[in-house]
Write a protein that holds these residues in place. Sequence first.
Motif, PDB file in Angstrom:
ATOM      1  N   LEU A 154       0.794  -1.230   0.053  1.00 36.33           N
ATOM      2  CA  LEU A 154       0.005  -0.102   0.085  1.00 36.33           C
ATOM      3  C   LEU A 154       0.919   1.329  -0.050  1.00 36.33           C
ATOM      4  O   LEU A 154       2.101   1.256   0.409  1.00 36.33           O
ATOM      5  N   SER A 155       0.339   2.292  -0.584  1.00 36.85           N
ATOM      6  CA  SER A 155       1.149   3.783  -0.622  1.00 36.85           C
ATOM      7  C   SER A 155       1.292   4.031   0.972  1.00 36.85           C
ATOM      8  O   SER A 155       0.428   3.615   1.728  1.00 36.85           O
ATOM      9  N   PRO A 156       2.207   4.916   1.126  1.00 34.79           N
ATOM     10  CA  PRO A 156       2.418   5.348   2.593  1.00 34.79           C
ATOM     11  C   PRO A 156       1.002   5.970   2.964  1.00 34.79           C
ATOM     12  O   PRO A 156       0.698   5.939   4.517  1.00 34.79           O
ATOM     13  N   VAL A 157       0.346   6.825   2.217  1.00 31.26           N
ATOM     14  CA  VAL A 157      -0.847   7.587   2.718  1.00 31.26           C
ATOM     15  C   VAL A 157      -1.900   6.571   2.921  1.00 31.26           C
ATOM     16  O   VAL A 157      -2.747   6.592   4.271  1.00 31.26           O
ATOM     17  N   ILE A 158      -2.214   5.573   2.271  1.00 32.57           N
ATOM     18  CA  ILE A 158      -3.166   4.629   2.415  1.00 32.57           C
ATOM     19  C   ILE A 158      -3.046   3.949   3.633  1.00 32.57           C
ATOM     20  O   ILE A 158      -3.724   3.615   4.334  1.00 32.57           O
ATOM     21  N   PHE A 159      -1.828   3.553   3.818  1.00 29.49           N
ATOM     22  CA  PHE A 159      -1.266   2.516   4.849  1.00 29.49           C
ATOM     23  C   PHE A 159      -1.408   3.376   6.115  1.00 29.49           C
ATOM     24  O   PHE A 159      -2.131   2.915   7.179  1.00 29.49           O
ATOM     25  N   ARG A 160      -1.255   4.589   6.189  1.00 33.60           N
ATOM     26  CA  ARG A 160      -1.434   5.500   7.411  1.00 33.60           C
ATOM     27  C   ARG A 160      -2.923   5.707   7.805  1.00 33.60           C
ATOM     28  O   ARG A 160      -3.175   5.788   8.919  1.00 33.60           O
ATOM     29  N   ASP A 161      -3.785   5.996   6.699  1.00 35.97           N
ATOM     30  CA  ASP A 161      -5.060   6.359   6.833  1.00 35.97           C
ATOM     31  C   ASP A 161      -5.940   5.012   6.931  1.00 35.97           C
ATOM     32  O   ASP A 161      -7.042   5.208   7.837  1.00 35.97           O
ATOM     33  N   HIS A 162      -5.791   3.849   6.680  1.00 36.54           N
ATOM     34  CA  HIS A 162      -6.605   2.854   6.488  1.00 36.54           C
ATOM     35  C   HIS A 162      -6.236   1.297   7.080  1.00 36.54           C
ATOM     36  O   HIS A 162      -6.936   0.468   7.264  1.00 36.54           O
ATOM     37  N   TYR A 163      -4.965   1.367   7.396  1.00 41.66           N
ATOM     38  CA  TYR A 163      -4.287   0.046   7.726  1.00 41.66           C
ATOM     39  C   TYR A 163      -4.970  -0.426   9.233  1.00 41.66           C
ATOM     40  O   TYR A 163      -5.446  -1.791   9.139  1.00 41.66           O
ATOM     41  N   GLN A 164      -5.254   0.268  10.104  1.00 44.70           N
ATOM     42  CA  GLN A 164      -5.633  -0.212  11.405  1.00 44.70           C
ATOM     43  C   GLN A 164      -7.237  -0.383  11.106  1.00 44.70           C
ATOM     44  O   GLN A 164      -7.581  -1.597  11.720  1.00 44.70           O
ATOM     45  N   SER A 165      -7.946   0.074  10.284  1.00 38.35           N
ATOM     46  CA  SER A 165      -9.366  -0.322   9.968  1.00 38.35           C
ATOM     47  C   SER A 165      -9.367  -1.687   9.331  1.00 38.35           C
ATOM     48  O   SER A 165     -10.088  -2.553   9.712  1.00 38.35           O
ATOM     49  N   ILE A 166      -8.491  -2.003   8.399  1.00 41.59           N
ATOM     50  CA  ILE A 166      -8.349  -2.959   7.679  1.00 41.59           C
ATOM     51  C   ILE A 166      -7.997  -4.100   8.575  1.00 41.59           C
ATOM     52  O   ILE A 166      -8.718  -5.410   8.440  1.00 41.59           O
ATOM     53  N   ARG A 167      -6.901  -3.841   9.349  1.00 37.18           N
ATOM     54  CA  ARG A 167      -6.486  -4.942  10.303  1.00 37.18           C
ATOM     55  C   ARG A 167      -7.546  -5.200  11.357  1.00 37.18           C
ATOM     56  O   ARG A 167      -7.770  -6.646  11.667  1.00 37.18           O
ATOM     57  N   SER A 168      -8.352  -4.378  11.679  1.00 38.44           N
ATOM     58  CA  SER A 168      -9.339  -4.412  12.705  1.00 38.44           C
ATOM     59  C   SER A 168     -10.510  -5.599  12.091  1.00 38.44           C
ATOM     60  O   SER A 168     -10.994  -6.522  12.626  1.00 38.44           O
TER      61      SER A 168
END
Length: 645
Positions: free
Chosen positions: A354-368
Amino acid sequence: MSEVEENSGDDQSYIPQVGEDRKPNIGMRFESMEDAYSYYNQYARESRFSARISNSKRSKKTSEVIWKKFVCFKEGQTDEVRWSKEANSDKPRQNRARRDIRSGCKAKISVVKEQTGPGWVISTFVENHNHPLATPSKVHLLRSHRGVSISKRTLSQQFAEANIPTCQQMRLFEIEHGGPENVGCTERDLRNYQRSLREEHMGMDVETFVDFLQSEKDKCSTFFFDYETDSENRFSRCFWADSVSRRANIVFGDVVVFDTTYNTNKYGLIFAPFVGVNHHSQTILFGCGFMSDERTESFVWLLGKFLEAMPSGAPKLIITDQDPAMTKAIAQVFPQTMHRYCLWHILNKFPDKLSPVIFRDHYQSIRSVIVHSTTSDEFEESWKGVMETGALVQNDWLNLMYDLRHRWVPTYFLNVFSAGISSSQRSESSHAFFKRYISNKNAMMDFIVRFNKALRNQRHNELVADHIDMNERPRVISNWPMETQMVKVYTKTKWLEFQKKVSESHHYYVEQVSTGIEFWVYHVMNFQGSSSSKPRVLTHDVQRNDYILKRWTKGAKVGALFSLPEQNMIDDLERCLMSRHWNLSFRSSVLVDAASMTEEGTKFLHEQFDHIDCKMKELNICIPSSNASENRRSMDGAIAIIDVG
């Protein structure tokens, strides 16, 4: 010495600006053919071109070389000339992958062997070149004037042992010699030397490694080992497993982790351990191998050897990283085994995919969504919501992972026993275990020494846990009969997990939803949960009605015997001998330690040893003499007796 201007015209003639006393002359004599080439190459360096060895002629009578030619490195046909000839013939045109350096240069010398004696004489000398000669600043880049000297080879090996990379080694040489043009070799030459050295060492190292494993197999009949070489007789793959690992597989081989992501060998071979979990939730080894590549056929071979070695056969569940070739091989060799991808490996890919911006903004939601979804419907609904909210619907990698969700998302495996290995912490701890002992700088024999040390520590930890279970009992904190029962059954590790679940159960209430012949279904709700929270679904298997797995109990290994029938007697004798020797050695060392503290104790023990000597002789047991020569003779006699039978 002036620099010659470059000119691409083939009709030009370029004459090296070298003193007459430095030029080859017809009739010049050398002691050997090597001396002749060395002289011509030195002349080439001063003339600013590169020399190379060309063709030769042999005597029809003796087959020895009697004529040799040394030429300019630009001698030979160009691609254009060769292609023109091929165009006029029936042969297919062959394109060369490398750059064309040939120009048809005629500069050369020829040497002939003297009819009497070992000497060689120059018979031909062509001085002129049809191409520009190199400038003085570029002579060090010409091939025949580059080489890694003996001193630089030694220094390079010492630098490598100190983990200094090749690029930094080259910088150090440049500083030492006052610039790259004075080093005598390029960084590429240094890398080529290091590669050839690795290949040379690998041949000897692998041979020693194979001999070591073969000796282990010769010593113990239940040690499993096999290996293969490729079409060029180079080591390509191997697998080994000792008797302890094979015995452990009988009890704990239901779930296996097969991981090829360890980089633990300086030759680039892939280390592939098969690990599992014992009744103390400790990582244990079932077997391991090396592979030179990650093709499907290599995985098929390795998995086949695992299946051949393991008494319990194929595992019920195997966990691997996401590798298409491995996935194909597992389906072929273990068709009845459930295959899932390691969650830890996949979660670690998100920062790269994932791009740095997408990872920063959405990773925690996806992981949850991945970790906390309790049903497949909940996961798919939540995943869709996160993708739409983050405008990630068109992300190719996330869409690919969604298509593969049945292989890695935990909710799809809630009904599959995984021995706790499905958690990301389990895979991470497995990595950490191996990395504490081995690294990618290890040679093969260095690796096996370190690996066996790690294995001994791993097994000693299991021994310590067994000892604790045998001699200690955890405290019971409630009056529940179930708790009193299970503290006697489970290992300490599993008991503490069970006790924690019993304590947490006070926060929940259970509602029976349905009953049937095979299953009863319950809804489990948290007292502190909101009214809108969904209940957890619990299914009780009425037919089995037994949720105490033997693999988690203190007696998990009881009855797990493994040996080869034809070797039982030999193995039993060896085990009995080792057991008796260990017990006697231990008792003797205790007595010696105590007696040696005082003169009185030492004297007393000496007297007792004399008494024991007499008793042993009465039993017709030969005791080696304390005299060195007598000791050797007695040992020779003992060996002879053993050899006879």
